[in-house]
Design a protein around this motif. Sequence first.
Motif, PDB file in Angstrom:
ATOM      1  N   ALA A  51     -14.280   9.099   5.702  1.00 38.00           N
ATOM      2  CA  ALA A  51     -14.862  10.004   6.697  1.00 38.00           C
ATOM      3  C   ALA A  51     -14.277   9.744   8.084  1.00 38.00           C
ATOM      4  O   ALA A  51     -14.016  10.687   8.849  1.00 38.00           O
ATOM      5  N   ILE A  52     -14.071   8.479   8.437  1.00 39.46           N
ATOM      6  CA  ILE A  52     -13.447   8.163   9.726  1.00 39.46           C
ATOM      7  C   ILE A  52     -12.066   8.802   9.799  1.00 39.46           C
ATOM      8  O   ILE A  52     -11.713   9.487  10.778  1.00 39.46           O
ATOM      9  N   GLU A  53     -11.257   8.592   8.758  1.00 42.91           N
ATOM     10  CA  GLU A  53      -9.878   9.085   8.769  1.00 42.91           C
ATOM     11  C   GLU A  53      -9.824  10.610   8.765  1.00 42.91           C
ATOM     12  O   GLU A  53      -9.016  11.219   9.479  1.00 42.91           O
ATOM     13  N   ILE A  54     -10.674  11.230   7.962  1.00 42.27           N
ATOM     14  CA  ILE A  54     -10.662  12.692   7.881  1.00 42.27           C
ATOM     15  C   ILE A  54     -11.174  13.316   9.177  1.00 42.27           C
ATOM     16  O   ILE A  54     -10.636  14.313   9.666  1.00 42.27           O
ATOM     17  N   ALA A  55     -12.207  12.730   9.770  1.00 40.70           N
ATOM     18  CA  ALA A  55     -12.717  13.237  11.046  1.00 40.70           C
ATOM     19  C   ALA A  55     -11.648  13.140  12.134  1.00 40.70           C
ATOM     20  O   ALA A  55     -11.500  14.051  12.966  1.00 40.70           O
ATOM     21  N   LYS A  56     -10.874  12.065  12.138  1.00 43.19           N
ATOM     22  CA  LYS A  56      -9.773  11.948  13.102  1.00 43.19           C
ATOM     23  C   LYS A  56      -8.697  12.996  12.817  1.00 43.19           C
ATOM     24  O   LYS A  56      -8.093  13.544  13.746  1.00 43.19           O
ATOM     25  N   ALA A  57      -8.443  13.272  11.536  1.00 49.97           N
ATOM     26  CA  ALA A  57      -7.445  14.281  11.181  1.00 49.97           C
ATOM     27  C   ALA A  57      -7.832  15.660  11.709  1.00 49.97           C
ATOM     28  O   ALA A  57      -6.961  16.494  11.970  1.00 49.97           O
ATOM     29  N   PHE A  58      -9.139  15.899  11.887  1.00 53.56           N
ATOM     30  CA  PHE A  58      -9.621  17.166  12.427  1.00 53.56           C
ATOM     31  C   PHE A  58      -9.662  17.169  13.953  1.00 53.56           C
ATOM     32  O   PHE A  58     -10.111  18.136  14.567  1.00 53.56           O
ATOM     33  N   GLY A  59      -9.232  16.090  14.585  1.00 55.28           N
ATOM     34  CA  GLY A  59      -9.146  16.055  16.041  1.00 55.28           C
ATOM     35  C   GLY A  59     -10.446  15.789  16.757  1.00 55.28           C
ATOM     36  O   GLY A  59     -10.685  16.327  17.844  1.00 55.28           O
ATOM     37  N   THR A  60     -11.303  14.964  16.178  1.00 53.10           N
ATOM     38  CA  THR A  60     -12.593  14.669  16.793  1.00 53.10           C
ATOM     39  C   THR A  60     -12.626  13.254  17.364  1.00 53.10           C
ATOM     40  O   THR A  60     -11.765  12.420  17.077  1.00 53.10           O
ATOM     41  N   GLU A  61     -13.652  12.996  18.167  1.00 48.73           N
ATOM     42  CA  GLU A  61     -13.918  11.656  18.706  1.00 48.73           C
ATOM     43  C   GLU A  61     -14.924  10.989  17.780  1.00 48.73           C
ATOM     44  O   GLU A  61     -16.050  11.463  17.637  1.00 48.73           O
ATOM     45  N   VAL A  62     -14.530   9.882  17.158  1.00 42.48           N
ATOM     46  CA  VAL A  62     -15.315   9.307  16.071  1.00 42.48           C
ATOM     47  C   VAL A  62     -15.962   7.981  16.480  1.00 42.48           C
ATOM     48  O   VAL A  62     -15.294   7.081  16.994  1.00 42.48           O
ATOM     49  N   THR A  63     -17.256   7.899  16.191  1.00 41.24           N
ATOM     50  CA  THR A  63     -17.995   6.647  16.336  1.00 41.24           C
ATOM     51  C   THR A  63     -18.384   6.164  14.951  1.00 41.24           C
ATOM     52  O   THR A  63     -18.957   6.913  14.166  1.00 41.24           O
ATOM     53  N   ALA A  64     -18.064   4.908  14.658  1.00 41.63           N
ATOM     54  CA  ALA A  64     -18.365   4.327  13.349  1.00 41.63           C
ATOM     55  C   ALA A  64     -19.502   3.332  13.477  1.00 41.63           C
ATOM     56  O   ALA A  64     -19.505   2.486  14.371  1.00 41.63           O
ATOM     57  N   VAL A  65     -20.470   3.427  12.570  1.00 41.90           N
ATOM     58  CA  VAL A  65     -21.606   2.505  12.538  1.00 41.90           C
ATOM     59  C   VAL A  65     -21.475   1.630  11.299  1.00 41.90           C
ATOM     60  O   VAL A  65     -21.431   2.138  10.170  1.00 41.90           O
ATOM     61  N   CYS A  66     -21.401   0.323  11.501  1.00 41.99           N
ATOM     62  CA  CYS A  66     -21.258  -0.613  10.384  1.00 41.99           C
ATOM     63  C   CYS A  66     -21.706  -1.993  10.835  1.00 41.99           C
ATOM     64  O   CYS A  66     -22.147  -2.172  11.969  1.00 41.99           O
ATOM     65  N   SER A  67     -21.601  -2.967   9.949  1.00 42.85           N
ATOM     66  CA  SER A  67     -22.013  -4.334  10.289  1.00 42.85           C
ATOM     67  C   SER A  67     -20.889  -5.047  11.038  1.00 42.85           C
ATOM     68  O   SER A  67     -19.751  -4.574  11.108  1.00 42.85           O
ATOM     69  N   THR A  68     -21.204  -6.221  11.559  1.00 42.07           N
ATOM     70  CA  THR A  68     -20.267  -6.980  12.385  1.00 42.07           C
ATOM     71  C   THR A  68     -18.945  -7.223  11.683  1.00 42.07           C
ATOM     72  O   THR A  68     -17.868  -7.030  12.266  1.00 42.07           O
ATOM     73  N   ARG A  69     -18.989  -7.608  10.415  1.00 45.52           N
ATOM     74  CA  ARG A  69     -17.771  -7.970   9.687  1.00 45.52           C
ATOM     75  C   ARG A  69     -16.844  -6.792   9.431  1.00 45.52           C
ATOM     76  O   ARG A  69     -15.676  -6.970   9.101  1.00 45.52           O
ATOM     77  N   ASN A  70     -17.353  -5.569   9.609  1.00 49.44           N
ATOM     78  CA  ASN A  70     -16.558  -4.380   9.311  1.00 49.44           C
ATOM     79  C   ASN A  70     -16.053  -3.645  10.552  1.00 49.44           C
ATOM     80  O   ASN A  70     -15.364  -2.627  10.425  1.00 49.44           O
ATOM     81  N   LEU A  71     -16.375  -4.143  11.732  1.00 50.99           N
ATOM     82  CA  LEU A  71     -15.992  -3.447  12.955  1.00 50.99           C
ATOM     83  C   LEU A  71     -14.475  -3.336  13.101  1.00 50.99           C
ATOM     84  O   LEU A  71     -13.951  -2.280  13.469  1.00 50.99           O
ATOM     85  N   ALA A  72     -13.769  -4.424  12.827  1.00 47.74           N
ATOM     86  CA  ALA A  72     -12.306  -4.416  12.988  1.00 47.74           C
ATOM     87  C   ALA A  72     -11.651  -3.416  12.039  1.00 47.74           C
ATOM     88  O   ALA A  72     -10.706  -2.720  12.412  1.00 47.74           O
ATOM     89  N   THR A  73     -12.167  -3.343  10.812  1.00 51.10           N
ATOM     90  CA  THR A  73     -11.613  -2.387   9.854  1.00 51.10           C
ATOM     91  C   THR A  73     -11.815  -0.959  10.337  1.00 51.10           C
ATOM     92  O   THR A  73     -10.898  -0.130  10.261  1.00 51.10           O
ATOM     93  N   ALA A  74     -13.012  -0.656  10.846  1.00 52.96           N
ATOM     94  CA  ALA A  74     -13.291   0.693  11.354  1.00 52.96           C
ATOM     95  C   ALA A  74     -12.333   1.060  12.487  1.00 52.96           C
ATOM     96  O   ALA A  74     -11.805   2.179  12.533  1.00 52.96           O
ATOM     97  N   ARG A  75     -12.095   0.122  13.382  1.00 46.55           N
ATOM     98  CA  ARG A  75     -11.146   0.383  14.476  1.00 46.55           C
ATOM     99  C   ARG A  75      -9.735   0.605  13.927  1.00 46.55           C
ATOM    100  O   ARG A  75      -9.002   1.478  14.402  1.00 46.55           O
ATOM    101  N   SER A  76      -9.350  -0.189  12.930  1.00 44.87           N
ATOM    102  CA  SER A  76      -7.982  -0.145  12.433  1.00 44.87           C
ATOM    103  C   SER A  76      -7.642   1.182  11.760  1.00 44.87           C
ATOM    104  O   SER A  76      -6.467   1.547  11.670  1.00 44.87           O
TER     105      SER A  76
END
Length: 324
Positions: free
Chosen positions: A165-190
């Motif tokens: 969903a993060i990748e597809i939302a970016k493909a549509f040209g949107t500003e994306v906020t990801a909600v996850c736990s501490t250990r997954n923050l870096a992956t969401a950014r990447s």
Amino acid sequence: MKAAFCDQYGPPDALEFREMPKPEPTDSQVLIRVHAASLNVLDYIIMRGKPFFVRLFFGLLKPKREILGSDFAGEVEAVGGKVTQFHTGDDVFGAKGFAGSAFAEYVCASEEELALKPAGISYEDAACVPVAGLTALQGLRDHGRIRAGQRVLVDGASGGVGTFAIEIAKAFGTEVTAVCSTRNLATARSIGADHVIDYTRDDFTRNGQRYDLILAANARHSIFAYMRALGRGGVLVKAGGNPTLQGAFEDLLIAPILSRMSGKKVCSFIAKLKQKDLICLAGFLEDGRIVPVIDRRYSLRDAAAAIAYLEEGHAQGKVALFFE
């Protein structure tokens, strides 16, 4: 052929790795030699037969299908006489929907359940896309009516649906906020998230921020909490529904009322297997707009261990099976 076999409801160790008859394709089916598969939450729900109502669909006393698994990728070995889109030797990926049977060395599928695997994409990457990718794509595009420039929030951004969903939302040209736990923050950014929220430290439903579209991949909040985080005219999309009684009550009774009275849309959905959407995802794979996040890889022989790991609920992205 060898397959991960399950003829009774229970924990992962109920799965057996055994020899089974190789399937025969009908005139309208394709026989695929499977090279990789991937797991989804539905696999362990069906395996355990819990919550109990799922047995109404998958078998009351024991599973109707004795081989689990939806997602797969492999090579076409034979085609039925009425098949026109695929040929022997084609590399394909797809899903068996709720019917299962992908955790095996061979699987039969209809043309509608398949798309050509892009050249240069591994079988494992392709096998991780179908169910989670379709859910993310249809949730954002079809139910969320995503548009460029919107502020989109993905709740549950670390799992298979959430990462796509993060990748597809970016493909549509949107500003994306990801909600996850501490250990997954870096992956969401990447993988492209513009902003990340650690749900162990911050409740996005109470921080005053507003979003045009929220995709709830796990629906951990009540519908009223999600509504607080939506701007006027915003849309909440709950992927896969909610198996709890409270969730079902909200989806069936509360959501329609709130949608009519608040000026905000609320919907819950289960993805549909559509070939045109598999082809769309193949295009995203080919040009790099989506790159599957694979947490762990297991051999087909170790499918029970793979399901046990996924059931713990801590997988980042997808869990894949490879075929030796």
